[in-house]
Design an enzyme around this catalytic site. Structure first.
Site, PDB file in Angstrom:
ATOM      1  N   GLU A 150      50.660 -31.196  24.178  1.00 56.61           N
ATOM      2  CA  GLU A 150      49.313 -30.649  24.326  1.00 56.61           C
ATOM      3  C   GLU A 150      49.299 -29.451  25.271  1.00 56.61           C
ATOM      4  OE1 GLU A 150      48.759 -35.173  23.768  1.00 56.61           O
ATOM      5  OE2 GLU A 150      50.173 -33.847  24.779  1.00 56.61           O
ATOM      6  N   CYS A 180      47.490 -34.365  30.416  1.00 58.58           N
ATOM      7  CA  CYS A 180      47.041 -33.585  29.264  1.00 58.58           C
ATOM      8  C   CYS A 180      45.530 -33.649  29.106  1.00 58.58           C
ATOM      9  CB  CYS A 180      47.759 -34.055  28.002  1.00 58.58           C
ATOM     10  SG  CYS A 180      49.524 -33.658  28.029  1.00 58.58           S
TER      11      CYS A 180
END
Length: 153
Positions: free
Chosen positions: A52, A83
């Protein structure tokens, strides 16, 4: 285009490359992919190189901005706490994920101790010792920043 399938393809690359864990992500804006990433923790010797995060970095470079308002993120697994924070800072409001955190834990990726650390007010010293110091000096820079009205978020 199936955007989740593209995120899964990003994760699949690491089965052959060994760049990191089996995690991948894509970022979509206006119906097209503008950022891609897969876990590169091992390749880069960098614990922040999650799929991510890499996709966010790629999308920000492509768009020339740190603000990904209006974008969607597709990721092969439920985002970890780091993330999630990056996604929030990037202003991404919609996230689709494939595997759950429990699925990731079942193959050895465990985020639960981080959630516990946050939930307990960052007081679990077996995870980290977090101590404030020199605030009287550090706050001066915050005050100067505020005086210049340099708000980013």
């Amino acid at each position: 285009m199936n955007f989740m399938q593209e995120a899964i393809k990003e994760s699949e690359q690491n089965l052959e490359t060994g760049h990191g864990g089996p995690f991948g992500a894509v970022i979509v804006k206006d119906g097209r992919i503008i950022g891609r990433g897969h876990n590169e923790v091992i390749k880069n010797n960098d614990p922040t190189c999650h799929g991510e995060i890499q996709a966010i970095r790629d999308a920000c470079r492509q768009l020339g901005t740190y603000d990904l308002t209006g974008c969607e993120l597709y990721t092969s697994a439920e985002p970890c706490p780091m993330c999630l924070s990056a996604i929030i800072w990037a202003n991404i409001k919609t996230v689709y994920y494939g595997n759950s955190a429990k699925d990731a834990a079942a193959i050895g990726f465990r985020d639960d101790f981080i959630y516990h650390f946050i939930e307990t007010g960052c007081t679990d010293t077996s995870v980290m010792i977090l101590t404030q110091m020199n605030r009287d000096e550090a706050i001066k820079i915050f005050q100067q920043y505020a005086d210049k009205n340099m708000t980013i978020y």
